[in-house]
Design an enzyme around this catalytic site. Structure first.
Site, PDB file in Angstrom:
ATOM      1  N   CYS A 139       0.779  -1.428  -0.327  1.00 23.57           N
ATOM      2  CA  CYS A 139       0.114  -0.054   0.175  1.00 23.57           C
ATOM      3  C   CYS A 139       0.890   0.976  -0.188  1.00 23.57           C
ATOM      4  O   CYS A 139       1.956   1.077   1.152  1.00 23.57           O
ATOM      5  CB  CYS A 139      -1.016  -0.238   1.056  1.00 23.57           C
ATOM      6  SG  CYS A 139      -1.567   1.117   1.593  1.00 23.57           S
ATOM      7  N   CYS A 172     -11.252  14.572   5.167  1.00 27.42           N
ATOM      8  CA  CYS A 172     -11.995  13.609   5.069  1.00 27.42           C
ATOM      9  C   CYS A 172     -11.902  13.735   7.273  1.00 27.42           C
ATOM     10  O   CYS A 172     -10.985  13.359   7.530  1.00 27.42           O
ATOM     11  CB  CYS A 172     -12.278  11.928   4.923  1.00 27.42           C
ATOM     12  SG  CYS A 172     -12.117  12.508   2.942  1.00 27.42           S
ATOM     13  N   ASN A 176     -11.534   1.804  11.788  1.00 24.14           N
ATOM     14  CA  ASN A 176      -9.867   1.984  12.749  1.00 24.14           C
ATOM     15  C   ASN A 176     -10.102   2.839  13.996  1.00 24.14           C
ATOM     16  O   ASN A 176      -9.737   4.249  13.475  1.00 24.14           O
ATOM     17  CB  ASN A 176      -9.130   1.610  12.219  1.00 24.14           C
ATOM     18  CG  ASN A 176      -8.930   1.085  11.221  1.00 24.14           C
ATOM     19  OD1 ASN A 176      -9.311  -0.646  11.556  1.00 24.14           O
ATOM     20  ND2 ASN A 176      -8.844   0.231  10.357  1.00 24.14           N
TER      21      ASN A 176
HETATM   22  N1  SAH Z   1      -7.605   9.613  -0.843  1.00 25.94           N
HETATM   23  C1  SAH Z   1      -8.051   8.200  -1.484  1.00 25.94           C
HETATM   24  C2  SAH Z   1      -6.765   7.509  -0.919  1.00 25.94           C
HETATM   25  C3  SAH Z   1      -6.569   6.665   0.689  1.00 25.94           C
HETATM   26  S1  SAH Z   1      -7.233   5.351   0.717  1.00 25.94           S
HETATM   27  C4  SAH Z   1      -8.877   7.462  -0.906  1.00 25.94           C
HETATM   28  O1  SAH Z   1     -10.110   8.210   0.042  1.00 25.94           O
HETATM   29  O2  SAH Z   1      -9.591   6.815  -1.699  1.00 25.94           O
HETATM   30  C5  SAH Z   1      -7.693   5.032   2.192  1.00 25.94           C
HETATM   31  C6  SAH Z   1      -8.520   4.196   2.565  1.00 25.94           C
HETATM   32  O3  SAH Z   1      -9.256   4.132   3.945  1.00 25.94           O
HETATM   33  C7  SAH Z   1      -9.955   5.032   2.069  1.00 25.94           C
HETATM   34  O4  SAH Z   1     -11.101   3.999   1.305  1.00 25.94           O
HETATM   35  C8  SAH Z   1     -10.501   5.993   3.144  1.00 25.94           C
HETATM   36  O5  SAH Z   1     -12.278   5.705   3.439  1.00 25.94           O
HETATM   37  C9  SAH Z   1     -10.270   4.846   4.688  1.00 25.94           C
HETATM   38  N2  SAH Z   1      -9.686   5.171   5.786  1.00 25.94           N
HETATM   39  C10 SAH Z   1      -9.989   6.115   6.293  1.00 25.94           C
HETATM   40  N3  SAH Z   1     -10.272   6.335   7.536  1.00 25.94           N
HETATM   41  C11 SAH Z   1     -10.186   5.497   7.701  1.00 25.94           C
HETATM   42  C12 SAH Z   1     -10.466   4.884   9.442  1.00 25.94           C
HETATM   43  N4  SAH Z   1      -9.954   5.606  10.878  1.00 25.94           N
HETATM   44  N5  SAH Z   1     -10.634   3.535   9.963  1.00 25.94           N
HETATM   45  C13 SAH Z   1     -11.186   2.594   8.546  1.00 25.94           C
HETATM   46  N6  SAH Z   1     -10.488   3.442   6.832  1.00 25.94           N
HETATM   47  C14 SAH Z   1     -10.264   4.615   6.748  1.00 25.94           C
END
Ligand code: SAH
Length: 335
Positions: free
Chosen positions: A99, A110, A284
């Site tokens: 990754c 977000c 998470n």
């Molecule tokens: N910016 C891109 C690439 C990052 S992917 C995107 O958002 O797709 C990272 C993934 O982890 C995303 O699907 C996001 O929704 C998820 N994610 C972010 N914070 C998280 C958390 N606290 N627990 C679980 N998943 C999470």
């Protein structure tokens, strides 16, 4: 010094003489892991010496590696300006996954993601993206593996460097990564998705959806205020797919926010008839976040509603949480 990993073979062919040296060196670096021109004994001695003064072909150093009890490893890769690229190696039964990050920090904010709290620090160069793959590959992997652009950053927000890195990784004289083994995940940057759809080589697409209505998604992912769900899904419907290929929708399950049966029904309605599958990611948790992970029962109930509506849904296993390597946890934790 020029950083070798920043360049495609076609560019190198214009910089080396004779041009076929580009392929020779590309192979040496990407296929044989050579990091010293002196070891390229098929090059004339004088050229080896002069190339070494112009080109940096060493991979960046690993500042630190954090090993999870489940085998996941988080790497901090030292960059020239002292920043660190975070990369996660995830061992899996069938095929390992790496990754990689596309940026340091992220601009999209977000509300459930720790990287989002950092803001954007900077883009990674193509070579800094490529190097993350090579470092983890050399330490951990023998055969073929998957690459997911799901680390720090929004890949489509660093479009040119990300696509260049993908072309370098795909080069048949280099790592020769198949496009079907690369997945680009986006929070829904619509113009980037439309641009990606026009590319000659297209990786798998994953969309981080999480909210199934605009009012909910607006709250969780501010990018939705610019590119609302209907427009996003229209672009995904137009996105070119190969035979049997599907788009992945990632959906973070937040207790009391996105985990209700009604949310599952809304999601099922949205995705009806699309060539799609859903990856459910139970949150998470982190101190900095005002959300909780749903109960296992709620997670399974959500999945069942989707499958009852003929939508394939998988629950993503939590990996690497003990070393801040799990989804949404990359946040410059350097100690
Ligand atoms: N910016 C891109 C690439 C990052 S992917 C995107 O958002 O797709 C990272 C993934 O982890 C995303 O699907 C996001 O929704 C998820 N994610 C972010 N914070 C998280 C958390 N606290 N627990 C679980 N998943 C999470």
């Amino acid at each position: 010094m020029k950083f070798f990993f920043d360049y495609e073979r076609s560019e190198l062919a214009k910089m080396f003489s004779p041009p076929f040296r580009a392929t020779q060196i590309f192979k040496a670096v990407y296929q044989h892991g050579i990091d010293d021109f002196e070891a390229m004994t098929d090059l004339p001695k004088a050229q080896r010496t002069s190339l070494a003064t112009e080109w940096d072909i060493k991979l960046p150093a690993v500042h630190r590696r954090f090993d999870s009890v489940d085998g996941t490893r988080r790497y901090l890769v030292t960059l020239h300006d002292g920043e660190m690229a975070e990369t996660v190696f995830i061992p899996e039964e069938n095929r390992d996954t790496v990754c990689i990050s596309s940026q340091i920090g992220c601009a999209l904010a977000c509300t459930f993601c720790l990287t989002g709290q950092l803001g954007l620090i900077r883009n990674l160069s193509a070579g800094e993206i490529v190097a993350q793959v090579l470092i983890t590959q050399r330490e951990n992997m023998q055969g073929s593996f998957n690459i997911v652009l799901m680390g720090m950053g929004e890949p489509l927000h660093n479009y040119d460097n990300v696509m260049k890195a993908i072309r370098i990784l795909h080069d048949e004289e280099g790592l020769n990564m198949s496009m079907s083994r690369i997945t680009l995940s986006t929070a829904g940057l619509l113009p980037g998705i439309e641009r990606l759809a026009q590319e000659p080589m297209i990786p798998n697409l994953a969309i981080s959806l999480t909210g199934a209505t605009n009012s909910k998604r607006d709250q969780l992912m501010p990018i939705n205020r610019k590119y609302p769900i209907e427009e996003l899904l229209d672009a995904v419907r137009r996105f070119p797919l190969k035979h049997r290929q599907r788009v992945t929708f990632e959906y973070v399950l937040l207790r009391g926010v996105t985990d209700a049966p009604e949310d599952a029904l809304n999601l099922a309605k949205l995705l009806r008839g699309m060539r799609a599958k859903v990856n459910l990611i139970p949150l998470n948790e982190a101190e900095e976040l005002n959300y909780r992970r749903p109960s296992d029962a709620a997670i399974e109930r959500f999945q069942r509603i989707l499958t009852d509506h003929h939508i394939d849904a998988f629950i993503r296993k939590q990996r690497g949480e003990d070393v801040s390597a799990a989804c949404g946890q990359l946040k410059k934790k350097w100690a």
